[in-house]
Scaffold this active site. Structure first.
Site, PDB file in Angstrom:
ATOM      1  N   CYS A  94      -3.996 -18.800 -52.374  1.00 57.00           N
ATOM      2  CA  CYS A  94      -4.498 -19.847 -53.263  1.00 57.00           C
ATOM      3  C   CYS A  94      -4.505 -21.210 -52.563  1.00 57.00           C
ATOM      4  CB  CYS A  94      -3.697 -19.876 -54.556  1.00 57.00           C
ATOM      5  SG  CYS A  94      -4.522 -20.802 -55.887  1.00 57.00           S
ATOM      6  N   HIS A 187      -2.714 -14.774 -56.112  1.00 56.37           N
ATOM      7  CA  HIS A 187      -1.278 -14.878 -55.851  1.00 56.37           C
ATOM      8  C   HIS A 187      -0.600 -13.499 -55.837  1.00 56.37           C
ATOM      9  CE1 HIS A 187      -0.799 -19.321 -56.596  1.00 56.37           C
ATOM     10  NE2 HIS A 187      -1.891 -19.129 -57.294  1.00 56.37           N
ATOM     11  N   GLU A 189       2.063 -12.793 -54.450  1.00 54.14           N
ATOM     12  CA  GLU A 189       3.524 -13.005 -54.451  1.00 54.14           C
ATOM     13  C   GLU A 189       4.131 -12.932 -55.848  1.00 54.14           C
ATOM     14  OE1 GLU A 189       1.729 -17.203 -54.682  1.00 54.14           O
ATOM     15  OE2 GLU A 189       1.266 -15.276 -53.747  1.00 54.14           O
TER      16      GLU A 189
END
Length: 228
Positions: A94, A187, A189
């Site tokens: 991002c 994202h 993560e």
């Protein structure tokens, strides 16, 4: 022994790798947690000296204009740029995609990208915070669909000759890579799926193998770079 067997035997074990996460702002802990779970040694990077000895670096999701400004406040821009120019593998999610791009559309006038991958990105292309959404993306190099969370996400407007588009959403590239740089609009993560990070770890292993075969790991003295 065949050339394939030799290459397999010289690939560095992921436990021997050190991957840093730029820790100025954003999803730092989330990336550290995923990488640690994959068996990689990790390091938060806030100072120029913490770039020394890294095999790869992650630029996390967050606020790209804030991170860009803090790179200068913490005197990290020049040494980080030097390591990237020297071939340090990097992954950006991002805001990290925006930071690593060559050109930014709809960015602030004082926002300076690191130009680590030859792409043009459009900041907040999918809309503002209220337009955040989840989707599933098919990515080249990863089996099955990948869950993707988009939060004020950019997309890629154009790519250079040596950049491969890995996946698209609504016709727009949201994951691309070059030889040593991987970026995604979304994202991973925070999705609970580790396959994008696993892809990056493999890229780091491949890059480390090339350096090792050349006769040693490339290092850039970050203390010198600061003063340039």
């Amino acid at each position: 022994m065949s050339a394939v067997e030799t290459a397999q035997n010289t690939t560095r074990d992921r436990a021997d790798l050190v991957i840093g996460v730029l820790a100025l702002q954003g999803d730092v802990r989330e990336h550290l947690r995923v990488l640690s779970g994959l068996g990689v040694a990790t390091r938060s990077v806030r100072r120029a000296t913490e770039l020394d000895g890294l095999d790869g670096i992650v630029i996390p999701g967050g606020e790209s204009t804030t991170m860009s400004r803090l790179l200068d406040v913490f005197e990290l821009r020049k040494p980080l740029q030097a390591r990237l120019d020297a071939g340090l593998p990097a992954y950006g999610s991002c805001a990290g995609m925006i930071m690593l791009a060559t050109r930014i559309l709809d960015g602030r006038a004082d926002q300076v990208p690191l130009q680590a991958i030859d792409i043009t990105v459009r900041r907040n292309a999918f809309g503002r915070q209220v337009d955040s959404f989840e989707s599933e993306v098919e990515l080249i190099g990863i089996d099955g669909v990948v869950p993707a969370i988009f939060i004020r996400a950019p997309w890629v407007e154009s790519v250079g000759e040596n950049v491969q588009v890995l996946g698209k959403v609504a016709g727009h590239p949201v994951a691309v890579r070059s030889e040593r740089v991987l970026v995604t609009s979304f994202h991973p993560e925070i999705s609970g799926d580790t396959r994008v990070h696993e892809l990056f770890v493999r890229m780091v292993q491949e890059a480390s193998q090339v350096v090792d075969e050349a006769g040693g790991r490339a290092e850039v003295d970050s203390t010198v770079a600061v003063g340039q």
